[in-house]
Enzyme design. Structure first.
Site, mmCIF file in Angstrom:
data_model
loop_
_atom_site.group_PDB
_atom_site.id
_atom_site.type_symbol
_atom_site.label_atom_id
_atom_site.label_comp_id
_atom_site.label_asym_id
_atom_site.label_seq_id
_atom_site.Cartn_x
_atom_site.Cartn_y
_atom_site.Cartn_z
ATOM 1 N N LYS A 10 0.807 -1.218 0.000
ATOM 2 C CA LYS A 10 0.000 0.000 0.000
ATOM 3 C C LYS A 10 0.844 1.274 0.000
ATOM 4 O O LYS A 10 0.584 2.207 -0.769
ATOM 5 C CB LYS A 10 -0.931 -0.007 1.211
ATOM 6 C CG LYS A 10 -1.990 -1.108 1.145
ATOM 7 C CD LYS A 10 -2.812 -1.174 2.413
ATOM 8 C CE LYS A 10 -3.834 -2.310 2.336
ATOM 9 N NZ LYS A 10 -4.598 -2.441 3.600
ATOM 10 N N THR A 68 9.880 -0.857 6.789
ATOM 11 C CA THR A 68 9.419 -2.213 7.086
ATOM 12 C C THR A 68 9.662 -2.533 8.557
ATOM 13 O O THR A 68 10.654 -2.095 9.144
ATOM 14 C CB THR A 68 10.176 -3.223 6.206
ATOM 15 O OG1 THR A 68 9.976 -2.882 4.836
ATOM 16 C CG2 THR A 68 9.694 -4.638 6.446
ATOM 17 N N THR A 69 8.762 -3.283 9.159
ATOM 18 C CA THR A 69 8.934 -3.708 10.554
ATOM 19 C C THR A 69 8.889 -5.233 10.632
ATOM 20 O O THR A 69 8.637 -5.915 9.650
ATOM 21 C CB THR A 69 7.835 -3.102 11.446
ATOM 22 O OG1 THR A 69 6.546 -3.506 10.956
ATOM 23 C CG2 THR A 69 7.913 -1.580 11.444
ATOM 24 N N ASN A 93 7.590 4.328 11.960
ATOM 25 C CA ASN A 93 6.441 5.185 11.679
ATOM 26 C C ASN A 93 6.939 6.554 11.231
ATOM 27 O O ASN A 93 7.613 7.245 11.983
ATOM 28 C CB ASN A 93 5.568 5.312 12.927
ATOM 29 C CG ASN A 93 4.221 5.923 12.642
ATOM 30 O OD1 ASN A 93 4.121 6.976 12.033
ATOM 31 N ND2 ASN A 93 3.174 5.256 13.086
ATOM 32 N N PHE A 94 6.597 6.946 10.007
ATOM 33 C CA PHE A 94 7.095 8.190 9.437
ATOM 34 C C PHE A 94 6.130 9.363 9.581
ATOM 35 O O PHE A 94 6.323 10.397 8.949
ATOM 36 C CB PHE A 94 7.438 7.984 7.959
ATOM 37 C CG PHE A 94 8.733 7.259 7.743
ATOM 38 C CD1 PHE A 94 9.929 7.948 7.691
ATOM 39 C CD2 PHE A 94 8.764 5.879 7.609
ATOM 40 C CE1 PHE A 94 11.132 7.284 7.499
ATOM 41 C CE2 PHE A 94 9.952 5.201 7.416
ATOM 42 C CZ PHE A 94 11.144 5.902 7.357
ATOM 43 N N HIS A 123 -4.688 -1.945 13.830
ATOM 44 C CA HIS A 123 -4.256 -1.861 12.436
ATOM 45 C C HIS A 123 -5.188 -2.675 11.549
ATOM 46 O O HIS A 123 -5.975 -3.490 12.026
ATOM 47 C CB HIS A 123 -2.826 -2.399 12.277
ATOM 48 C CG HIS A 123 -1.767 -1.437 12.701
ATOM 49 N ND1 HIS A 123 -1.380 -1.285 14.011
ATOM 50 C CD2 HIS A 123 -1.013 -0.564 11.989
ATOM 51 C CE1 HIS A 123 -0.425 -0.375 14.090
ATOM 52 N NE2 HIS A 123 -0.188 0.081 12.881
ATOM 53 N N LYS A 127 -2.042 -6.210 8.161
ATOM 54 C CA LYS A 127 -0.735 -6.006 8.791
ATOM 55 C C LYS A 127 -0.282 -7.299 9.445
ATOM 56 O O LYS A 127 -0.990 -7.860 10.291
ATOM 57 C CB LYS A 127 -0.774 -4.881 9.815
ATOM 58 C CG LYS A 127 0.599 -4.566 10.406
ATOM 59 C CD LYS A 127 0.584 -3.280 11.202
ATOM 60 C CE LYS A 127 1.955 -2.977 11.807
ATOM 61 N NZ LYS A 127 3.009 -2.827 10.782
ATOM 62 N N GLY A 133 5.589 -2.266 15.110
ATOM 63 C CA GLY A 133 6.871 -1.689 15.496
ATOM 64 C C GLY A 133 6.699 -0.403 16.285
ATOM 65 O O GLY A 133 7.449 -0.122 17.232
#
Length: 204
Positions: A10, A68-69, A93-94, A123, A127, A133
């Site tokens: 996604k 990626t986690t 997380n950005f 989530h 996920k 994470g």
């Protein structure tokens, strides 16, 4: 900046749509399409694709942004090893909101010492890693092992940091309404990383 995306999930799809003028390649489990020499890798994929991220980073000698986690210790060691060769940034997380919450928590740990602490995260059912994470990161900041994870339709990403005692409950909540926030944050991180020295970086 020319971006090579690892993964076709996604967030990668959002990046390729929002920044179509910057994306020059997409690599996933089945395809490797690279139209021009990239200058940076953005990896929103799955731990099983880490070998491809490492391969193309070494091939082009370019920095890597990882969103990626779910990496195990062995794969984290591989990531650290890669950061000895190129600038590498990893973040669970950005979004700007989580960055702000991390600062709030770190700046006020003493004030929250008298409360029972927990993390509640929700989530999408797609996920794969649980807890997320970000939930693990927030739990580490407030020093709790109480993480409650939910997966189901209608969620993108939600995290509640809860402090409670017999008299009161304090909740710090973050809810993502649009996955574009992750795409924007990752591309901004990639732009920043291009100017950094070789090494391991994290916003966490």
């Amino acid at each position: 900046m020319k971006i090579l995306l690892i993964g076709s999930g996604k967030i990668s799809k959002i990046i390729s749509e929002m920044y179509s003028d910057l994306v020059v390649g997409i690599v996933d489990e089945e395809n490797e399409i690279i139209k021009e020499t990239p200058s940076v890798i953005i990896d929103f994929s799955h731990p099983i694709l880490l070998d491809k991220t490492i391969f193309f980073s070494n091939k082009f000698n370019i920095p890597v942004v990882i969103g990626t986690t779910g990496y195990d210790n062995k794969k984290m060691a591989q990531i650290k090893e890669l950061s000895n060769k190129v600038p590498l940034l990893i973040n669970s997380n950005f979004s700007n909101g989580i960055t702000a919450i991390k600062k709030i928590l770190n700046d006020n740990l003493y004030s929250f010492r008298i409360y029972k602490k927990s993390i509640i995260e929700r989530h999408s059912q797609t996920k794969k890693d649980s807890p997320s994470g970000t939930a693990i990161l927030l739990a580490d900041i407030i020093n709790t092992k109480n993480i409650f994870s939910f997966r189901g339709p209608g969620f993108i990403a939600e995290h509640d940091v809860v402090f409670e005692n017999d008299d009161e409950i304090i909740t710090i909540k973050h809810k993502v309404l649009n996955r574009e926030v992750f795409a924007i944050g990752a591309v901004n991180a990639a732009k920043w990383l291009l100017d950094q020295e070789v090494g391991f970086y994290t916003h966490e």
